[in-house]
Design a protein around this motif. Sequence first.
Motif, PDB file in Angstrom:
ATOM      1  N   SER A   1       1.042  -1.043  -0.253  1.00 39.12           N
ATOM      2  CA  SER A   1       0.140   0.158   0.324  1.00 39.12           C
ATOM      3  C   SER A   1       1.155   1.382   0.276  1.00 39.12           C
ATOM      4  CB  SER A   1      -0.727  -0.272   1.249  1.00 39.12           C
ATOM      5  OG  SER A   1      -0.367   0.434   2.233  1.00 39.12           O
TER       6      SER A   1
ATOM      7  N   GLU B   1       0.699   5.614   1.596  1.00 42.95           N
ATOM      8  CA  GLU B   1      -0.394   6.691   1.275  1.00 42.95           C
ATOM      9  C   GLU B   1       0.164   8.050   0.573  1.00 42.95           C
ATOM     10  OE1 GLU B   1      -0.636   6.180   6.181  1.00 42.95           O
ATOM     11  OE2 GLU B   1      -1.058   4.250   5.123  1.00 42.95           O
ATOM     12  N   ARG B   2      -0.330   9.038   0.807  1.00 41.57           N
ATOM     13  CA  ARG B   2       0.573  10.115  -0.272  1.00 41.57           C
ATOM     14  C   ARG B   2       0.588  10.989   1.154  1.00 41.57           C
ATOM     15  NH1 ARG B   2       2.244   8.355  -4.349  1.00 41.57           N
ATOM     16  NH2 ARG B   2       1.073   6.928  -5.498  1.00 41.57           N
ATOM     17  N   SER B   3       0.156  11.151   2.150  1.00 39.87           N
ATOM     18  CA  SER B   3       0.133  12.275   2.647  1.00 39.87           C
ATOM     19  C   SER B   3       1.252  12.668   3.092  1.00 39.87           C
ATOM     20  CB  SER B   3      -0.917  12.113   4.032  1.00 39.87           C
ATOM     21  OG  SER B   3      -0.407  11.117   4.691  1.00 39.87           O
TER      22      SER B   3
ATOM     23  N   TYR C   1       4.366  10.243   1.940  1.00 37.25           N
ATOM     24  CA  TYR C   1       4.389   9.174   1.367  1.00 37.25           C
ATOM     25  C   TYR C   1       4.909   8.647   2.361  1.00 37.25           C
ATOM     26  CZ  TYR C   1       6.348   6.544  -2.120  1.00 37.25           C
ATOM     27  OH  TYR C   1       6.441   5.442  -2.741  1.00 37.25           O
ATOM     28  N   LYS C   2       3.659   7.427   2.490  1.00 36.46           N
ATOM     29  CA  LYS C   2       4.396   6.199   3.478  1.00 36.46           C
ATOM     30  C   LYS C   2       4.435   4.629   2.464  1.00 36.46           C
ATOM     31  CE  LYS C   2       2.888   3.649   7.186  1.00 36.46           C
ATOM     32  NZ  LYS C   2       1.840   3.915   8.718  1.00 36.46           N
ATOM     33  N   GLU C   3       5.722   3.660   2.544  1.00 34.59           N
ATOM     34  CA  GLU C   3       5.353   2.720   1.688  1.00 34.59           C
ATOM     35  C   GLU C   3       5.091   1.947   2.336  1.00 34.59           C
ATOM     36  OE1 GLU C   3       6.969   3.027  -2.832  1.00 34.59           O
ATOM     37  OE2 GLU C   3       8.261   1.853  -1.183  1.00 34.59           O
TER      38      GLU C   3
END
Length: 116
Positions: free
Chosen positions: A72, A74-76, A78-80
């Motif tokens: 997954s 997350e764009r806030s 940038y967490k991958e």
Amino acid sequence: MIQMTTTEAVEKLPTLSNLPETELAAALTRSIIEVEQRFLVKQIPVPLPVPEAIKLAVCYLVMDEAVPKVKSVERSDYKETLESTNQYLNKALLFLEPYLNPPPEPEPESSGVVFL
């Protein structure tokens, strides 16, 4: 701190030579971080100089981390999140076991006198 080069990793586990250099370096870094976190959680310092068994455990973890699949994003900030197969995790943990779970220290012998 565990320090290993890609050349040293390939010498310890020759199957790693099949990986491209950039993927091997990235997987090696992730694996070293994972092993060091296990020591940090148990509040045990990594033995210095780093034993060969710990370095071999890192190499086995590289096999799992070699081609990570993105689970997954997350764009806030940038967490991958990466998905690992954990196929070689048990082998790596066998090498780490003596260092992460040291035998308990023997209790000092009592004199037989009990103070109340």
